[in-house]
Enzyme design. Structure first.
Site, PDB file in Angstrom:
ATOM      1  N   LEU A  66       3.261  -1.638   4.288  1.00  0.00           N
ATOM      2  CA  LEU A  66       4.645  -1.815   3.960  1.00  0.00           C
ATOM      3  C   LEU A  66       4.973  -3.280   3.591  1.00  0.00           C
ATOM      4  O   LEU A  66       6.073  -3.324   2.774  1.00  0.00           O
ATOM      5  CB  LEU A  66       5.622  -0.911   4.549  1.00  0.00           C
ATOM      6  CG  LEU A  66       6.851  -0.327   3.792  1.00  0.00           C
ATOM      7  CD1 LEU A  66       6.361   0.523   2.198  1.00  0.00           C
ATOM      8  CD2 LEU A  66       7.427   0.633   4.682  1.00  0.00           C
ATOM      9  N   SER A  87      -5.672  -2.157   9.438  1.00  0.00           N
ATOM     10  CA  SER A  87      -5.667  -0.448   8.963  1.00  0.00           C
ATOM     11  C   SER A  87      -5.356  -0.482   7.740  1.00  0.00           C
ATOM     12  O   SER A  87      -5.336   0.838   7.333  1.00  0.00           O
ATOM     13  CB  SER A  87      -4.635   0.110  10.083  1.00  0.00           C
ATOM     14  OG  SER A  87      -3.037  -0.249   9.795  1.00  0.00           O
ATOM     15  N   HIS A  88      -4.783  -1.486   6.777  1.00  0.00           N
ATOM     16  CA  HIS A  88      -4.668  -1.499   5.365  1.00  0.00           C
ATOM     17  C   HIS A  88      -5.426  -2.485   4.637  1.00  0.00           C
ATOM     18  O   HIS A  88      -4.936  -2.671   3.380  1.00  0.00           O
ATOM     19  CB  HIS A  88      -3.004  -1.162   5.339  1.00  0.00           C
ATOM     20  CG  HIS A  88      -2.623   0.181   5.959  1.00  0.00           C
ATOM     21  ND1 HIS A  88      -2.269   0.379   7.289  1.00  0.00           N
ATOM     22  CD2 HIS A  88      -2.341   1.175   5.224  1.00  0.00           C
ATOM     23  CE1 HIS A  88      -1.969   1.451   7.526  1.00  0.00           C
ATOM     24  NE2 HIS A  88      -1.871   2.050   6.305  1.00  0.00           N
ATOM     25  N   MET A 126       7.306 -13.284  17.583  1.00  0.00           N
ATOM     26  CA  MET A 126       8.084 -12.672  16.977  1.00  0.00           C
ATOM     27  C   MET A 126       7.575 -11.552  15.888  1.00  0.00           C
ATOM     28  O   MET A 126       6.138 -11.728  15.748  1.00  0.00           O
ATOM     29  CB  MET A 126       8.838 -13.608  15.683  1.00  0.00           C
ATOM     30  CG  MET A 126       9.922 -14.392  16.541  1.00  0.00           C
ATOM     31  SD  MET A 126      11.430 -13.636  16.895  1.00  0.00           S
ATOM     32  CE  MET A 126      12.085 -12.981  15.168  1.00  0.00           C
ATOM     33  N   GLU A 168       4.686 -12.680  13.265  1.00  0.00           N
ATOM     34  CA  GLU A 168       4.128 -13.719  13.638  1.00  0.00           C
ATOM     35  C   GLU A 168       2.785 -13.917  13.669  1.00  0.00           C
ATOM     36  O   GLU A 168       1.880 -14.885  12.979  1.00  0.00           O
ATOM     37  CB  GLU A 168       4.724 -14.404  15.062  1.00  0.00           C
ATOM     38  CG  GLU A 168       4.539 -15.773  15.224  1.00  0.00           C
ATOM     39  CD  GLU A 168       5.069 -16.324  16.479  1.00  0.00           C
ATOM     40  OE1 GLU A 168       6.351 -15.692  16.711  1.00  0.00           O
ATOM     41  OE2 GLU A 168       4.718 -17.331  16.966  1.00  0.00           O
ATOM     42  N   GLY A 197      -4.092   5.154  10.228  1.00  0.00           N
ATOM     43  CA  GLY A 197      -5.352   4.191  10.067  1.00  0.00           C
ATOM     44  C   GLY A 197      -5.710   3.675  11.356  1.00  0.00           C
ATOM     45  O   GLY A 197      -7.101   3.483  11.465  1.00  0.00           O
ATOM     46  N   ASP A 198      -4.989   3.201  12.318  1.00  0.00           N
ATOM     47  CA  ASP A 198      -5.595   2.644  13.716  1.00  0.00           C
ATOM     48  C   ASP A 198      -6.126   3.711  14.508  1.00  0.00           C
ATOM     49  O   ASP A 198      -7.002   3.380  15.220  1.00  0.00           O
ATOM     50  CB  ASP A 198      -4.364   2.094  14.359  1.00  0.00           C
ATOM     51  CG  ASP A 198      -3.910   0.650  13.852  1.00  0.00           C
ATOM     52  OD1 ASP A 198      -4.852  -0.200  13.463  1.00  0.00           O
ATOM     53  OD2 ASP A 198      -2.802   0.363  13.690  1.00  0.00           O
TER      54      ASP A 198
HETATM   55  P1  NDP Z   1       2.167  -2.370  14.634  1.00  0.00           P
HETATM   56  O1  NDP Z   1       2.544  -1.460  15.809  1.00  0.00           O
HETATM   57  O2  NDP Z   1       0.943  -3.007  14.914  1.00  0.00           O
HETATM   58  O3  NDP Z   1       3.177  -3.322  14.510  1.00  0.00           O
HETATM   59  C1  NDP Z   1       4.675  -3.180  14.401  1.00  0.00           C
HETATM   60  C2  NDP Z   1       5.463  -4.641  14.050  1.00  0.00           C
HETATM   61  O4  NDP Z   1       5.699  -4.894  15.166  1.00  0.00           O
HETATM   62  C3  NDP Z   1       4.771  -5.439  13.255  1.00  0.00           C
HETATM   63  O5  NDP Z   1       5.636  -6.228  12.502  1.00  0.00           O
HETATM   64  C4  NDP Z   1       4.150  -6.348  14.349  1.00  0.00           C
HETATM   65  O6  NDP Z   1       4.021  -7.895  13.842  1.00  0.00           O
HETATM   66  C5  NDP Z   1       5.241  -6.218  15.335  1.00  0.00           C
HETATM   67  N1  NDP Z   1       4.617  -6.735  16.927  1.00  0.00           N
HETATM   68  C6  NDP Z   1       3.492  -6.023  17.050  1.00  0.00           C
HETATM   69  N2  NDP Z   1       3.242  -6.258  18.739  1.00  0.00           N
HETATM   70  C7  NDP Z   1       4.356  -7.019  18.880  1.00  0.00           C
HETATM   71  C8  NDP Z   1       4.827  -7.801  19.819  1.00  0.00           C
HETATM   72  N3  NDP Z   1       3.986  -7.771  20.859  1.00  0.00           N
HETATM   73  N4  NDP Z   1       5.719  -8.787  19.780  1.00  0.00           N
HETATM   74  C9  NDP Z   1       6.854  -8.586  18.955  1.00  0.00           C
HETATM   75  N5  NDP Z   1       6.295  -8.113  17.804  1.00  0.00           N
HETATM   76  C10 NDP Z   1       5.294  -7.236  17.756  1.00  0.00           C
HETATM   77  O7  NDP Z   1       2.372  -1.593  13.291  1.00  0.00           O
HETATM   78  P2  NDP Z   1       1.792   0.081  13.084  1.00  0.00           P
HETATM   79  O8  NDP Z   1       0.756   0.301  13.862  1.00  0.00           O
HETATM   80  O9  NDP Z   1       3.170   0.584  13.432  1.00  0.00           O
HETATM   81  O10 NDP Z   1       1.837  -0.259  11.723  1.00  0.00           O
HETATM   82  C11 NDP Z   1       0.790  -0.651  10.900  1.00  0.00           C
HETATM   83  C12 NDP Z   1       0.680  -0.640   9.430  1.00  0.00           C
HETATM   84  O11 NDP Z   1       0.530   0.804   9.030  1.00  0.00           O
HETATM   85  C13 NDP Z   1       1.931  -1.065   8.923  1.00  0.00           C
HETATM   86  O12 NDP Z   1       1.860  -2.059   8.000  1.00  0.00           O
HETATM   87  C14 NDP Z   1       2.832   0.266   8.270  1.00  0.00           C
HETATM   88  O13 NDP Z   1       3.302  -0.157   7.107  1.00  0.00           O
HETATM   89  C15 NDP Z   1       1.438   0.944   7.839  1.00  0.00           C
HETATM   90  N6  NDP Z   1       1.693   2.428   7.679  1.00  0.00           N
HETATM   91  C16 NDP Z   1       1.657   2.696   6.298  1.00  0.00           C
HETATM   92  C17 NDP Z   1       1.957   4.090   6.038  1.00  0.00           C
HETATM   93  C18 NDP Z   1       1.985   4.663   4.657  1.00  0.00           C
HETATM   94  O14 NDP Z   1       2.412   5.845   4.563  1.00  0.00           O
HETATM   95  N7  NDP Z   1       1.811   3.762   3.567  1.00  0.00           N
HETATM   96  C19 NDP Z   1       2.150   4.992   7.166  1.00  0.00           C
HETATM   97  C20 NDP Z   1       2.146   4.445   8.435  1.00  0.00           C
HETATM   98  C21 NDP Z   1       1.778   3.115   8.683  1.00  0.00           C
HETATM   99  P3  NDP Z   1       2.743  -8.360  13.302  1.00  0.00           P
HETATM  100  O15 NDP Z   1       2.486  -7.724  11.915  1.00  0.00           O
HETATM  101  O16 NDP Z   1       2.784  -9.972  13.344  1.00  0.00           O
HETATM  102  O17 NDP Z   1       1.581  -7.736  14.164  1.00  0.00           O
HETATM  103  O1  PYC Z   2      -1.842   4.551   8.686  1.00  0.00           O
HETATM  104  O2  PYC Z   2      -0.516   6.198   8.861  1.00  0.00           O
HETATM  105  C1  PYC Z   2      -1.022   5.403   8.203  1.00  0.00           C
HETATM  106  C2  PYC Z   2      -1.154   5.605   6.943  1.00  0.00           C
HETATM  107  C3  PYC Z   2      -0.747   6.696   6.123  1.00  0.00           C
HETATM  108  C4  PYC Z   2      -0.788   6.551   4.827  1.00  0.00           C
HETATM  109  C5  PYC Z   2      -1.186   5.308   4.689  1.00  0.00           C
HETATM  110  N1  PYC Z   2      -1.387   4.879   5.772  1.00  0.00           N
END
Ligand code: NDP
Ligand code: PYC
Length: 336
Positions: free
Chosen positions: A125, A48-49, A305, A308, A188-189
């Site tokens: 992040l 997603s990023h 984890m 991971e 993004g997702d």
């Molecule tokens: P996810 O829900 O995919 O994952 C969140 C965390 O949980 C990760 O550390 C992931 O590890 C972990 N995880 C996922 N599944 C499991 C599991 N089954 N067991 C244990 N741990 C698990 O991420 P989000 O969708 O919440 O966010 C995606 C990205 O979007 C992030 O990098 C975030 O920083 C970014 N984002 C950026 C924004 C911005 O403003 N710049 C705004 C919003 C989001 P792993 O990484 O190993 O999968």
């Molecule tokens: O995926 O929510 C998101 C996001 C917002 C800004 C950058 N990524």
């Protein structure tokens, strides 16, 4: 049938992305930081990023909404406090500019804060916190984004997707890292699901009438996201607004207006980092205790984890090259 994916060496991908950033208005210094960040996300399967974001970076730079040549201004505020004005540029070069001062303060005082404002963050992040754990430090970061999340109990969106990332050293292995949006799903997702024509799980979003929907297109077309975990995610999202915006001097997610910049995509907000040196009080004991905790988690059945999956993807990319679809590769070539 779509053409097969390509496997690109990390350095080659980062260098291609750097050329794109320079071509579309970034200084060499800013381009190097953003390219490394984006290539790292692609390498780790944080799609997603990863390169998915490049057209958004290009359109936001073209719109004049963000300054790709901004020079951050670092201010030494107090023994444990550094502030950076990102000067309307990206947050990552601002972090890079302040990093050495932040680390030296954390190492001498035990804890230090970095407050970034007037900044745009369009990335994952975890790249902002993980390197601190590689150096034996504990790091926590929050960033707010753009209004698209309905607070618990509200009728309209207000918060951003507002992620929280944490990294800590762990003896004898990779650091412990998590990075999660406080919305039920990252924006993004939602975009990726809409492109693929996939439905989302229930409880992630609402349509423009506020009705629950699993259709990502309805969420993107005037709808909104929900916080994860109801009132709990909503409270964390509120905390992120306070720490990333009110404390840094940045905008809340609802405070900026990009409507006069067609093509603008990057939230103009703020970011906070807190860095702690556990060695001052604990020596190597903190990292050993981290290992102990992971061991106990595994003993009760945890098989995965946070972080991971990314580390496994990284190891695969290091062996085989970073995977990029044929369509993405063609798009990158034309943008370069
Ligand atoms: P996810 O829900 O995919 O994952 C969140 C965390 O949980 C990760 O550390 C992931 O590890 C972990 N995880 C996922 N599944 C499991 C599991 N089954 N067991 C244990 N741990 C698990 O991420 P989000 O969708 O919440 O966010 C995606 C990205 O979007 C992030 O990098 C975030 O920083 C970014 N984002 C950026 C924004 C911005 O403003 N710049 C705004 C919003 C989001 P792993 O990484 O190993 O999968
Ligand atoms: O995926 O929510 C998101 C996001 C917002 C800004 C950058 N990524």
């Amino acid at each position: 049938m779509s053409a097969p994916a390509r496997q690109i060496p990390f350095a080659e991908l980062a260098s291609l992305l750097q050329r794109i950033f320079v071509r579309h208005g970034c200084s060499e210094a800013v381009a190097a930081v953003l390219a490394h960040n984006c290539a790292s996300a692609q390498r780790d399967g944080a799609h997603s990023h990863g390169v998915f974001r490049i057209p958004g970076y290009v359109s936001t730079l073209a719109s004049g909404w963000v300054d790709g040549r901004a020079e951050p201004v670092v201010r030494d505020v107090a023994s444990g406090y550094v502030s950076v004005d990102a000067a309307g540029g990206f947050a990552q070069p601002a972090l890079a500019a302040a990093r050495a001062l932040l680390v030296s303060k954390a190492r001498s005082a035990g804890i230090a804060v970095l407050a970034i404002h007037n900044s745009h963050h369009f990335a994952a992040l975890w790249p902002d916190v993980e390197p601190f754990a590689d150096e034996g430090l504990v790091a926590l970061s929050v960033v707010n984004s753009m209004t698209c999340v309905v607070p618990e109990g509200a009728q309209r969106p207000l918060f951003g997707t507002n992620p929280i990332a944490f990294a800590a050293p762990c003896a004898g292995g990779a650091p412990i890292v998590f990075d999660m949006a406080t919305s039920a799903i990252a924006h993004g997702d939602v975009q990726i699901a809409a492109r693929k024509g996939q439905l989302l799980a229930e409880g992630m979003g609402v349509d423009r009438q506020g009705r629950p929907t699993c259709d990502p297109a309805a969420i993107l077309d005037g709808g909104a996201l929900l916080p994860f975990g109801g009132h709990k995610g909503s409270a964390l999202s509120m905390m992120v607004e306070l720490l990333a915006a009110a404390l840094t001097g940045g905008n809340f997610s609802f405070e900026f207006d990009w409507s006069k910049h067609p093509g603008a995509k990057t939230p103009w907000t703020g970011q906070l980092l807190i860095v702690i040196d556990p060695r001052l009080a604990q020596g190597e004991r903190f990292a050993e205790r981290s290992r102990e905790l992971v061991g106990q988690m595994e003993a009760v059945g945890v098989t995965r984890m946070p972080g991971e999956r990314r580390f496994k993807e990284r190891a695969k990319s290091d062996r085989e090259g970073v995977s990029v679809t044929a369509e993405e590769w063609e798009q990158l070539q034309s943008l370069a």
